[in-house]
Design a protein around this motif. Sequence first.
Motif, PDB file in Angstrom:
ATOM      1  N   UNK A 154       0.831  -1.206   0.000  1.00  0.00           N
ATOM      2  CA  UNK A 154       0.000   0.000   0.000  1.00  0.00           C
ATOM      3  C   UNK A 154       0.870   1.263   0.000  1.00  0.00           C
ATOM      4  N   UNK A 155       1.878   1.282   0.857  1.00  0.00           N
ATOM      5  CA  UNK A 155       2.754   2.447   0.923  1.00  0.00           C
ATOM      6  C   UNK A 155       3.576   2.606  -0.354  1.00  0.00           C
ATOM      7  N   UNK A 156       4.043   1.489  -0.902  1.00  0.00           N
ATOM      8  CA  UNK A 156       4.812   1.550  -2.143  1.00  0.00           C
ATOM      9  C   UNK A 156       3.971   2.125  -3.274  1.00  0.00           C
ATOM     10  N   UNK A 157       2.695   1.700  -3.358  1.00  0.00           N
ATOM     11  CA  UNK A 157       1.793   2.240  -4.384  1.00  0.00           C
ATOM     12  C   UNK A 157       1.598   3.739  -4.195  1.00  0.00           C
ATOM     13  N   UNK A 158       1.482   4.166  -2.946  1.00  0.00           N
ATOM     14  CA  UNK A 158       1.272   5.590  -2.683  1.00  0.00           C
ATOM     15  C   UNK A 158       2.495   6.416  -3.075  1.00  0.00           C
ATOM     16  N   UNK A 159       3.686   5.874  -2.834  1.00  0.00           N
ATOM     17  CA  UNK A 159       4.910   6.567  -3.249  1.00  0.00           C
ATOM     18  C   UNK A 159       4.975   6.648  -4.770  1.00  0.00           C
ATOM     19  N   UNK A 160       4.691   5.533  -5.437  1.00  0.00           N
ATOM     20  CA  UNK A 160       4.777   5.498  -6.904  1.00  0.00           C
ATOM     21  C   UNK A 160       3.743   6.393  -7.560  1.00  0.00           C
ATOM     22  N   UNK A 161       2.613   6.635  -6.862  1.00  0.00           N
ATOM     23  CA  UNK A 161       1.558   7.499  -7.387  1.00  0.00           C
ATOM     24  C   UNK A 161       1.657   8.928  -6.851  1.00  0.00           C
ATOM     25  N   UNK A 162       2.830   9.224  -6.231  1.00  0.00           N
ATOM     26  CA  UNK A 162       3.150  10.583  -5.752  1.00  0.00           C
ATOM     27  C   UNK A 162       2.193  11.100  -4.698  1.00  0.00           C
ATOM     28  N   UNK A 163       1.510  10.186  -3.989  1.00  0.00           N
ATOM     29  CA  UNK A 163       0.732  10.620  -2.824  1.00  0.00           C
ATOM     30  C   UNK A 163       1.712  11.061  -1.739  1.00  0.00           C
ATOM     31  N   UNK A 164       2.807  10.299  -1.634  1.00  0.00           N
ATOM     32  CA  UNK A 164       3.941  10.707  -0.808  1.00  0.00           C
ATOM     33  C   UNK A 164       5.049  11.101  -1.768  1.00  0.00           C
ATOM     34  N   UNK A 165       5.492  12.347  -1.709  1.00  0.00           N
ATOM     35  CA  UNK A 165       6.459  12.851  -2.676  1.00  0.00           C
ATOM     36  C   UNK A 165       7.893  12.699  -2.167  1.00  0.00           C
ATOM     37  N   UNK A 166       8.852  12.761  -3.100  1.00  0.00           N
ATOM     38  CA  UNK A 166      10.269  12.638  -2.757  1.00  0.00           C
ATOM     39  C   UNK A 166      10.646  13.667  -1.691  1.00  0.00           C
ATOM     40  N   UNK A 167      11.281  13.182  -0.635  1.00  0.00           N
ATOM     41  CA  UNK A 167      11.700  14.057   0.449  1.00  0.00           C
ATOM     42  C   UNK A 167      10.645  14.311   1.502  1.00  0.00           C
ATOM     43  N   UNK A 168       9.415  13.806   1.288  1.00  0.00           N
ATOM     44  CA  UNK A 168       8.338  14.035   2.251  1.00  0.00           C
ATOM     45  C   UNK A 168       8.434  13.050   3.416  1.00  0.00           C
ATOM     46  N   UNK A 169       8.137  13.536   4.602  1.00  0.00           N
ATOM     47  CA  UNK A 169       8.186  12.709   5.804  1.00  0.00           C
ATOM     48  C   UNK A 169       6.912  11.896   5.925  1.00  0.00           C
ATOM     49  N   UNK A 170       7.064  10.588   6.194  1.00  0.00           N
ATOM     50  CA  UNK A 170       5.912   9.712   6.398  1.00  0.00           C
ATOM     51  C   UNK A 170       5.417   9.796   7.842  1.00  0.00           C
ATOM     52  N   UNK A 171       4.192   9.360   8.084  1.00  0.00           N
ATOM     53  CA  UNK A 171       3.697   9.308   9.460  1.00  0.00           C
ATOM     54  C   UNK A 171       4.576   8.382  10.303  1.00  0.00           C
ATOM     55  N   UNK A 172       4.508   8.552  11.613  1.00  0.00           N
ATOM     56  CA  UNK A 172       5.271   7.697  12.511  1.00  0.00           C
ATOM     57  C   UNK A 172       4.763   6.265  12.438  1.00  0.00           C
ATOM     58  N   UNK A 173       5.575   5.321  12.924  1.00  0.00           N
ATOM     59  CA  UNK A 173       5.153   3.916  12.940  1.00  0.00           C
ATOM     60  C   UNK A 173       3.892   3.738  13.781  1.00  0.00           C
ATOM     61  N   UNK A 174       3.756   4.525  14.832  1.00  0.00           N
ATOM     62  CA  UNK A 174       2.545   4.453  15.662  1.00  0.00           C
ATOM     63  C   UNK A 174       1.323   4.854  14.843  1.00  0.00           C
TER      64      UNK A 174
END
Length: 235
Positions: A15-35
């Motif tokens: 799910x996260x990989x798909x979001x990165x590849x679809x630029x939902x999460x952009x290069x250099x952007x911080x992801x939510x914490x593991x919690x």
Amino acid sequence: MVGKRVPNYIRIHDALKDEVENAIWKIGQRLPSERDLAERFGVSRMTARQAVTALVDEGILERRVGSGTYVASRRVREKMRGTTSFSDIISSQGKVPSSEVLSYVKTAPNDVECEKLQISKEDLIIRMERIRYADQIPICFEITSIPYDLVKNFDKKNITSKFFKTLRENNYEISHSEQIVSAKKASTELSEYLKTRVGSAMLGVTQTSYLADGRAFEYVLSQYVGDRFEFYLER
């Protein structure tokens, strides 16, 4: 037949990989914490950490000590087929290539350079050290050796900044190259040149390139920052 249930960490990873590849999460952007990821997907923090760790191992995410997990910069990719200049590789991926020349000398060749360039001890070479950049990010440190007789009528700038293009403009036909890739670690000197950590993973590459008439025109020792560059094979 009922298929096996996909492990939760794989589900989160995909799910996260798909979001990165679809630029939902952009290069250099911080992801939510593991919690926060654990709460989002309804799993334990350990499971969320397992998914994130897998993405870090694949170079999709990167951890920054004391800061968090971020989408990693895209690596420069080189296809291990044919002969292509560093500048052409960088430009083909929509990035701006540049170089910093650390040294440039006309000198006698060492034994390895004689062997690789098919020249004698009486011949001369141009040997230059450069840092190569993509979008001003240092990608590799390289030492290039070129037979002097081949380039004695070329301007220094044409050799240091657009060597392959200069050869083609002077009717030299570039044929193929031979490469050897090995794993290395960044020394103190390299870490300073390439803005990476001492001991970080490096890709060591030795390459000899040839003209269509069989002459070796370049011998290069390169050390690439492991998380900024990758090779791939195409068959």
